[in-house]
Design an enzyme around this catalytic site. Structure first.
Site, PDB file in Angstrom:
ATOM      1  CD1 TRP A  90      -2.466  -2.069   1.599  1.00  0.00           C
ATOM      2  CD2 TRP A  90      -3.076  -0.904  -0.213  1.00  0.00           C
ATOM      3  NE1 TRP A  90      -3.545  -2.704   1.023  1.00  0.00           N
ATOM      4  CE2 TRP A  90      -3.941  -2.014  -0.083  1.00  0.00           C
ATOM      5  CE3 TRP A  90      -3.274  -0.028  -1.286  1.00  0.00           C
ATOM      6  CZ2 TRP A  90      -4.983  -2.273  -0.982  1.00  0.00           C
ATOM      7  CZ3 TRP A  90      -4.307  -0.282  -2.190  1.00  0.00           C
ATOM      8  CH2 TRP A  90      -5.152  -1.390  -2.028  1.00  0.00           C
ATOM      9  CG  ASP A 160      -3.306   3.876   4.160  1.00  0.00           C
ATOM     10  OD1 ASP A 160      -4.351   3.700   4.813  1.00  0.00           O
ATOM     11  OD2 ASP A 160      -3.110   3.349   3.040  1.00  0.00           O
ATOM     12  CE  LYS A 184      -8.619  -3.288   3.511  1.00  0.00           C
ATOM     13  NZ  LYS A 184      -8.108  -2.069   2.849  1.00  0.00           N
TER      14      LYS A 184
HETATM   15  C1  LIG Z   1      -7.458  -1.554   1.727  1.00  0.00           C
HETATM   16  C2  LIG Z   1      -6.409  -0.559   1.848  1.00  0.00           C
HETATM   17  C3  LIG Z   1      -6.311   0.513   0.942  1.00  0.00           C
HETATM   18  C4  LIG Z   1      -7.253   0.686  -0.221  1.00  0.00           C
HETATM   19  O1  LIG Z   1      -8.469   1.141   0.253  1.00  0.00           O
HETATM   20  P1  LIG Z   1      -9.659   1.611  -0.732  1.00  0.00           P
HETATM   21  O2  LIG Z   1     -10.631   2.154   0.251  1.00  0.00           O
HETATM   22  O3  LIG Z   1     -10.133   0.403  -1.452  1.00  0.00           O
HETATM   23  O4  LIG Z   1      -9.124   2.649  -1.633  1.00  0.00           O
HETATM   24  C5  LIG Z   1      -5.301   1.428   1.130  1.00  0.00           C
HETATM   25  N1  LIG Z   1      -4.438   1.318   2.137  1.00  0.00           N
HETATM   26  C6  LIG Z   1      -4.493   0.301   3.037  1.00  0.00           C
HETATM   27  C7  LIG Z   1      -3.487   0.224   4.136  1.00  0.00           C
HETATM   28  C8  LIG Z   1      -5.478  -0.664   2.909  1.00  0.00           C
HETATM   29  O5  LIG Z   1      -5.540  -1.671   3.787  1.00  0.00           O
END
Ligand SMILES: *Cc1c(COP(=O)(O)O)cnc(C)c1O
Length: 347
Positions: A90, A160, A184
């Site tokens: 990511w 993030d 998530k």
């Molecule tokens: C799942 C995830 C993403 C992508 O998320 P979207 O909402 O599908 O854009 C980005 N960064 C991390 C750490 C993730 O786990």
């Protein structure tokens, strides 16, 4: 997963929310009930994460990937570069998107330790002072890697937290900006939470669409456009569920225990293995593999028959992965262990 208690409440009040004779997905987001609910959700989130008053909480759309682009457009200001700490999948994706808008200083911290994947110490990173910010992904969802320290730097840290937010207490004031897709560890897909220090507002690129402009959304309480109402509502219920269950200190204790019993079992096994160094093992996403990779297909089929879903590793890395977010009860992890144990005996 979402907490069963939350799903049951959603079901119970779905056709008639707060005696409005309407569903929560039918009412106006500008109506009195929705506004009150939205404010309460923010209040509960602030309480859970102990968010200081000089941070805005925004409820946006587009997921984490929209933020990959809108972060540089919002906070680069006059600067033309940003630093990205490369920890895994990511972090790579985030820097790929950001490089459309500025030059990127890559800080690759991946390494090996005792023949396992590890992350180099991040407390003494050499970060360019010309960067507007340092981007950091402390839980690499796909790789199953977690970094337990926060980089030391005078630059704003942009993190993030999509797969780790609310899994443990954190110190918000170490960050300039935190973002996380809801799907998530918060609630249903559709919403992205951004927690941003006020001094980073008001420097957006003129070409940035207004819906993504933090200053505009902060001024409008995240209702410049129609927000993702259902996701906001369910997320609010999840915040209440967390508060009722002892807050983040308690969920962190449970999360560590769930991960520990899984890793302990894998480490002792003759069939399963995990190739991440113990310093950097994710407590949310437990990746593992089989010494006999040809058995993966059978493993997934039999797991499904045993009522255990979603164990396939991300297509980028393959293998297997147990994502054990907050709502996964200890009993769920125990059921997986029992299955893995039987599978190992059988094969
Ligand atoms: C799942 C995830 C993403 C992508 O998320 P979207 O909402 O599908 O854009 C980005 N960064 C991390 C750490 C993730 O786990």
């Amino acid at each position: 997963m979402l907490p069963a208690a939350v799903l049951e409440q959603v079901q119970k009040e779905f056709l008639n929310w707060q005696d409005t004779n309407s569903s929560v997905i039918e009412v106006s987001h500008r109506g009195e009930n929705f506004i009150a609910m939205a404010h309460e959700a923010e209040k509960d989130l602030r309480e859970l994460l102990k968010i200081p008053d000089n941070y805005k909480v925004l409820f946006l759309q587009g997921g984490a990937r929209a933020q990959f682009a809108t972060i540089p457009l919002n906070i680069l200001g006059k600067s033309q570069s940003a630093s990205y700490i490369i920890t895994g999948h990511w972090a790579n994706c985030a820097s790929d998107e950001a490089k459309k808008y500025c030059s990127i200083e890559y800080i690759d911290v991946r390494s090996d330790l005792d023949e396992k994947s590890a992350i180099k110490p991040i407390d003494k990173l050499n970060i360019s002072e010309h960067s507007a910010y340092v981007h950091f992904c402390p839980n690499e969802t796909v790789d199953g890697i977690e970094i337990n320290e926060v980089p030391k730097t005078n630059l704003p840290i942009v993190a993030d937290l999509s797969s780790t937010i609310l899994s443990r207490p954190i110190n918000i004031s170490q960050y300039g900006l935190i973002y996380a897709g809801a799907q998530k560890n918060i609630g249903p897909a559709g919403m992205t939470i951004v927690i941003v220090r006020e001094d980073l507002l008001g420097r957006a690129n003129d070409l940035l669409p207004s819906v993504f402009n933090y200053q505009i959304q902060a001024d409008k309480d995240s209702m410049y456009n129609t927000p993702p109402t259902f996701s906001w509502y369910v997320s609010g219920l999840v915040f209440k569920w967390l508060k009722k269950n002892g807050g983040l200190a308690n969920i962190y204790k449970e999360n560590r225990l769930k991960a520990k019993i899984l890793y302990d079992f894998i480490d002792k096994s003759d069939l399963y293995f995990n190739n991440i160094h113990k310093n950097n093992r994710s407590i949310m996403n437990v990746t593992f593999n089989l010494y006999k990779p040809s058995l993966i297909k059978t493993f997934l089929e039999e797991a499904k028959r045993a009522g255990l879903y979603g164990l396939k590793g991300h297509s980028v890395v393959g293998g297997l992965r147990a994502s054990i977010y907050n709502a996964m009860p200890l009993a769920g992890v125990e059921a997986l262990l029992k299955f893995m144990c039987e599978f190992e005996r059988k094969f």
